[in-house]
Motif scaffolding. Structure first.
Motif: not given
Length: 242
Positions: A13-28, A35-36, A51-56
């Motif tokens: 946030r100090a760098k002005g980068i937008p952030t969003e908090c999430f739960t692990a379940k939402r990612l799963e 995106t990368s 990383l797996k979802q990104l194919g890495i």
């Protein structure tokens, strides 16, 4: 929220980068548009899942880089739960420090002294690979944080804070690690002082899902972003984060 995530949130946030908090379940459940150039931070399974979802492919674990072998000051060997169990049933065998190899931590690394300690192995199969070492006594332990080859902070985390590291040995270890090609863009190395007075390697740590031990938000953010960019092949820091 974990202290590390608070540091990262503050740093981004100090760098002005937008952030969003999430739960692990939402990612799963694949409910996050990844995106990368979207930095994902959290516990190890969360980052590896992203990383797996990104194919890495996830990076290999490397707790004890070969270039740092001279700094171990103790014997290390590979084993299994089956072999450790057999060792503990022999009452004449010396105690052993053991921890699971890789990121699937079936139990916490610790000293095993007798068959009664087998209780700690209940969740691990007999074939689980282990890293074992001779038992040594640490007087103090510190974490050194590195971003693009440059130390950005050192934090004491165990033992006697009045027992300092041999800074010359630390710098020599980092020089060898960087010149070996085994270093990553962001990482930490844990060093400690043994009862013999020697400064020794505790272990190397990859630069994601990393314990911060109170490192400044600016440096913790730079380290995390540097490693994510490297993992995802980005030349520049991600413009946004999740």
């Amino acid at each position: 929220m974990e202290p590390e995530m608070r540091l990262l949130l503050e740093g981004l946030r100090a760098k002005g980068i937008p952030t969003e908090c999430f739960t692990a379940k939402r990612l799963e459940r694949r409910q996050l548009p990844l995106t990368s150039d979207t930095l994902v931070a959290g516990y190890v399974p969360t980052v590896l899942g992203a990383l797996k979802q990104l194919g890495i492919e996830p990076p290999p674990t490397n707790d004890y880089p070969p270039s740092l072998t001279p700094f171990l000051h103790r014997r290390l060997w590979m084993s299994t739960v089956r072999q450790l169990t057999s060792h503990l049933h022999d009452v004449a065998s010396p105690p052993v420090f053991a921890k699971p190899q890789g990121r699937r931590k079936r139990f916490t690394g610790q000293v095993f002294q007798s068959a009664s300690d087998l209780l700690f192995l209940e969740r691990a199969s007999q074939g689980t690979p282990l890293i074992c070492s001779e038992v040594v006594r640490w007087l103090s332990e510190y974490r050194v944080f590195i971003v693009h080859g440059r130390p950005v902070g050192t934090r004491h985390y165990a033992g006697d804070v009045t027992v300092p590291l041999d800074e010359a040995r630390v710098h020599e270890a980092l020089r060898l690690l960087e010149s070996s090609g085994e270093a990553t863009a962001g990482y930490s190395v844990d060093f400690g002082v043994l009862s013999t007075g020697e400064t020794a390697l505790v272990e190397w740590n990859d630069g994601f899902s990393l314990g911060a031990y109170g490192l400044e938000p600016e440096h913790y953010t730079a380290l995390t972003v540097a490693r994510w960019c490297e993992l995802t092949g980005l030349a520049q820091p991600p413009p946004r984060s999740t």
